[in-house]
Design a protein around this motif. Sequence first.
Motif, PDB file in Angstrom:
ATOM      1  N   ALA A  85       0.751  -1.135  -0.167  1.00 13.81           N
ATOM      2  CA  ALA A  85      -0.021  -0.042  -0.054  1.00 13.81           C
ATOM      3  C   ALA A  85       0.926   1.341   0.029  1.00 13.81           C
ATOM      4  O   ALA A  85       0.525   2.164  -0.855  1.00 13.81           O
ATOM      5  N   LEU A  86       1.811   1.249   0.766  1.00 16.44           N
ATOM      6  CA  LEU A  86       2.862   2.417   0.775  1.00 16.44           C
ATOM      7  C   LEU A  86       3.521   2.663  -0.382  1.00 16.44           C
ATOM      8  O   LEU A  86       3.758   3.853  -0.895  1.00 16.44           O
ATOM      9  N   ILE A  87       3.862   1.436  -1.227  1.00 15.99           N
ATOM     10  CA  ILE A  87       4.640   1.722  -2.628  1.00 15.99           C
ATOM     11  C   ILE A  87       3.791   2.393  -3.494  1.00 15.99           C
ATOM     12  O   ILE A  87       4.005   2.946  -4.370  1.00 15.99           O
ATOM     13  N   ASN A  88       2.311   1.711  -3.283  1.00 23.13           N
ATOM     14  CA  ASN A  88       1.455   2.257  -4.380  1.00 23.13           C
ATOM     15  C   ASN A  88       0.965   3.488  -4.199  1.00 23.13           C
ATOM     16  O   ASN A  88       0.995   4.693  -4.832  1.00 23.13           O
ATOM     17  N   LEU A  89       1.049   4.272  -2.959  1.00 29.64           N
ATOM     18  CA  LEU A  89       0.855   5.473  -2.475  1.00 29.64           C
ATOM     19  C   LEU A  89       2.280   6.394  -3.219  1.00 29.64           C
ATOM     20  O   LEU A  89       1.986   7.479  -3.496  1.00 29.64           O
ATOM     21  N   VAL A  90       3.490   5.946  -2.905  1.00 31.05           N
ATOM     22  CA  VAL A  90       4.570   6.416  -3.665  1.00 31.05           C
ATOM     23  C   VAL A  90       4.207   6.731  -5.282  1.00 31.05           C
ATOM     24  O   VAL A  90       4.271   7.970  -5.626  1.00 31.05           O
TER      25      VAL A  90
END
Length: 298
Positions: A85-90
């Motif tokens: 989810a954090l990589i998607n946010l990036v």
Amino acid sequence: MNNQLKEFQIYLKNSKKVIALVGAGLSASSGLPVFRGSQGLWKNYNMIDLATPDSFYIDPSLVWQFYSWRRYTSLKAQPNNGHRALINLVDEFKSKNRKVLIISQNVDGLFNRIRPKIDEIYDIHGNLFTLKCTSFLCNYIEKNNFKQPLTPALNETEHEFEHEHEIDESTTTTTKNSPKFHPVKSLDESQLPHCPICKSLLRPGVVWFGESLPLDLITKIDNFIEDEDSIPDLVLVIGTSGTVYPANSYVERIKLKGGKVAIFNTDIDDKIVQGQVNDTWGFKGDAAELLPIALDCF
Ligand SMILES: [Zn+2]
């Protein structure tokens, strides 16, 4: 929580600049224990005997066997949906020309197992899968070295640990708690990892007790927060209470600039969870389960 979540998502959707602080709780969701004390083969050692420049200088064999085991344990763990989810946010922020920075206090390399290089993720405590040359004259650094074991001699330590771990789980409580001391083997320095350029000893690329945090990263974080042209809208505090340095100082600075805070952790002050603290959201639970829901709002 539903109203809080909606409010948070609307705010996130409109944020232009976001910082995320990631702590041990996110790795715990991948099955990696919060690393306070030594375990298994290492339970009779203090972290201070294993994770300092002095201990490496005095006994590189001991320290390398400890880190070989930590690499092994991390490799057995899998990145979770919170990491994703954090990589998607990036990706989402970059695609919209917005600014995002993820400051990770974890050394387990789980983000890199999804994608080896993500410029927006700063490992401020280093990374178990980074190797650095110990020679002052050599600047050799290798990132994302997932080779395991790093040398044939380091393989044996892993097997010893696994063997003991199996015994621990199958035997009674009495045996489990009885102190067992397995002295770690003394390996010759020639059996440890060496620099391919200058042949000096390599060391794990983690920040040890008594060492300072990487100055280049700390400077970049300061510049990111202090840039007067774009003030951070939001700081996400993930898998950590955010009350320990340097996380707490980043949170305070961003709040002072008018940014809001969202905490995702198993342990959060009740007042925050109930929405009684200004400009702060608290989502209590497993960050690996909460993040994919909370960050899915674009
Ligand atoms: Zn070297």
